[in-house]
Scaffold this motif. Structure first.
Motif, PDB file in Angstrom:
ATOM      1  N   THR A 171       0.830  -1.211   0.000  1.00 11.72           N
ATOM      2  CA  THR A 171       0.000   0.000   0.000  1.00 11.72           C
ATOM      3  C   THR A 171       0.864   1.262   0.000  1.00 11.72           C
ATOM      4  OG1 THR A 171      -0.080   0.014   2.423  1.00 11.72           O
ATOM      5  CG2 THR A 171      -1.922  -1.062   1.282  1.00 11.72           C
ATOM      6  N   PHE A 174       0.528   2.558   3.420  1.00 16.60           N
ATOM      7  CA  PHE A 174      -0.868   2.925   3.708  1.00 16.60           C
ATOM      8  C   PHE A 174      -1.329   4.198   3.001  1.00 16.60           C
ATOM      9  CE2 PHE A 174       1.448   1.393   7.530  1.00 16.60           C
ATOM     10  CZ  PHE A 174       1.085   0.056   7.416  1.00 16.60           C
ATOM     11  N   THR A 179      -6.104   1.552   0.006  1.00 20.28           N
ATOM     12  CA  THR A 179      -6.035   1.530   1.469  1.00 20.28           C
ATOM     13  C   THR A 179      -7.373   2.008   2.022  1.00 20.28           C
ATOM     14  OG1 THR A 179      -3.743   2.209   1.233  1.00 20.28           O
ATOM     15  CG2 THR A 179      -4.678   2.299   3.454  1.00 20.28           C
ATOM     16  N   THR A 183      -8.490  -1.603   6.093  1.00 21.56           N
ATOM     17  CA  THR A 183      -7.033  -1.837   6.130  1.00 21.56           C
ATOM     18  C   THR A 183      -6.470  -1.351   7.457  1.00 21.56           C
ATOM     19  OG1 THR A 183      -6.994  -1.339   3.757  1.00 21.56           O
ATOM     20  CG2 THR A 183      -4.862  -1.492   4.865  1.00 21.56           C
TER      21      THR A 183
END
Ligand code: 5GP
Ligand code: MN
Length: 331
Positions: A171, A174, A179, A183
């Motif tokens: 990701t 993140f 995301t 997640t």
């Protein structure tokens, strides 16, 4: 989804021997998902082994229990034996047998039941049980859902660490669009299960070699901007790689520097590999431009909408020329 998870649980309980595989040049998501599933299954059915096509970069060589992995290229006999004698084979983080390199024939010759758990688009149809979710940012996130549903109390610190690492790397720490709040909920739960988030980031990102940063300097000096098409590209020749003692994984993330430019939504890196006689290409995009389609159409590759890979058998100059001539067609 639920049905596939139940099928997976049953097939693991009934299997005599289980082999967990992932794609060639494994990334954090590939290694993290393989090790997490391996450590979890071992608590239920000890006849399980991870077999990967080849080694992964040093920034992942700290993951718990990674020394138990068998590599198809360097330990070929043992790897082939495990594949041939397994009646259940997991395909993690890939959806087409062409993605496993030289391991492909061994997998094609197997009579095992295949289980695919993957998040790439357009899955092939080799698996009996298929969990394919291109809307999820990482295979590790899918693995978490499978394991939580199975038996949450079996998720221990090493398993949580492996899953955290794969979600983090796939990701972009993140920040990529896939995301989700889920997640982050999963990340919170992994920290509760003992994942040391700060140590994981440090182990992965703060272990650069001096050579790698010098190579990054060369890559940035080679960065070109095609303003008209909001596109940036980088090239690295074999001699530039050699000059900086290139090690596998050193160019990981370089392509993202192009994408960080203001007004650029398509970034590419061309990396020469003299040994294989190819130019390896990584494509990244922001927003709607679909690099999976682009890589499939022009460079014999694929991947996701915003991150894909491909290759060219032309030389570097010809490859870049080909790339530049495609731009007016697609953007
Ligand atoms: P990378 O540029 O980091 O090598 O790959 C980016 C993404 O595209 C990864 O998810 C990877 O699995 C996928 N990918 C890379 N190369 C290929 C390829 O040749 N074919 C397909 N189908 N996917 C690729
Ligand atoms: Mn992945």
């Amino acid at each position: 989804m639920k049905k596939a998870i139940i099928d997976i649980q049953e097939s693991v309980q009934n299997a005599k021997q289980i082999c967990i595989t992932s794609h060639r040049n494994p990334d954090g998501d590939a290694v993290g998902s393989s090790l997490a599933l391996y450590l979890f299954i071992k608590k239920i059915n000890p006849q399980v082994q991870v077999v990967l096509p080849n080694k992964y970069p040093s920034f992942l060589q700290w993951l718990p229990h990674q020394d138990e992995i068998i590599f198809f290229d360097s330990n070929n006999k043992e790897a082939k034996k495990w594949i041939a004698s397994s009646d259940l084979i997991f395909s993690l983080d890939y959806n087409d047998l062409t993605r496993v390199g030289d391991m492909q024939v061994a997998l094609e010759n197997s009579n095992a039941t295949f289980v695919m758990i993957d998040h790439h688009q357009q899955p092939a149809s080799f698996s009996k049980i298929t969990l394919s979710q291109p809307e999820i940012g990482s295979t590790c996130e899918m693995i978490y859902e499978v394991l939580e549903n199975w038996n949450k109390s079996l998720i221990d610190q090493p398993i949580a660490t492996c899953i955290y690492t794969g979600i983090m790397t796939d990701t972009g720490s993140f920040r990529y669009p896939l995301t989700s709040s889920r997640t982050h909920q999963i990340i919170g739960s992994l920290i509760d299960h003992g994942a040391d988030n700060s140590a994981i980031h440090q182990n992965t990102f703060d272990t650069n070699s001096y050579n790698k940063l010098q190579l990054l300097g060369t890559a940035l000096a080679n960065l070109r901007l095609v303003e008209k098409h909001q596109t940036a590209y980088i090239s690295l020749s074999q001699s530039e790689l050699d000059k900086h003692g290139f090690q596998k994984g050193d160019t990981e993330g370089f392509v993202n520097y192009g994408l960080s430019l203001n007004n650029v939504d398509f970034a590419v890196i061309f990396i020469e590999n003299k040994e294989e006689g190819i130019i390896k290409i990584s494509f990244r995009s922001k927003g709607d431009f679909d690099v999976n389609q682009y890589a499939r159409k022009y460079f014999n590759g694929g991947g996701h909408k915003n991150a894909a890979g491909g290759r060219s058998e032309l030389n570097m100059d010809e490859t870049i020329q080909k790339f530049l001539t495609t731009l007016p067609n697609v953007k």
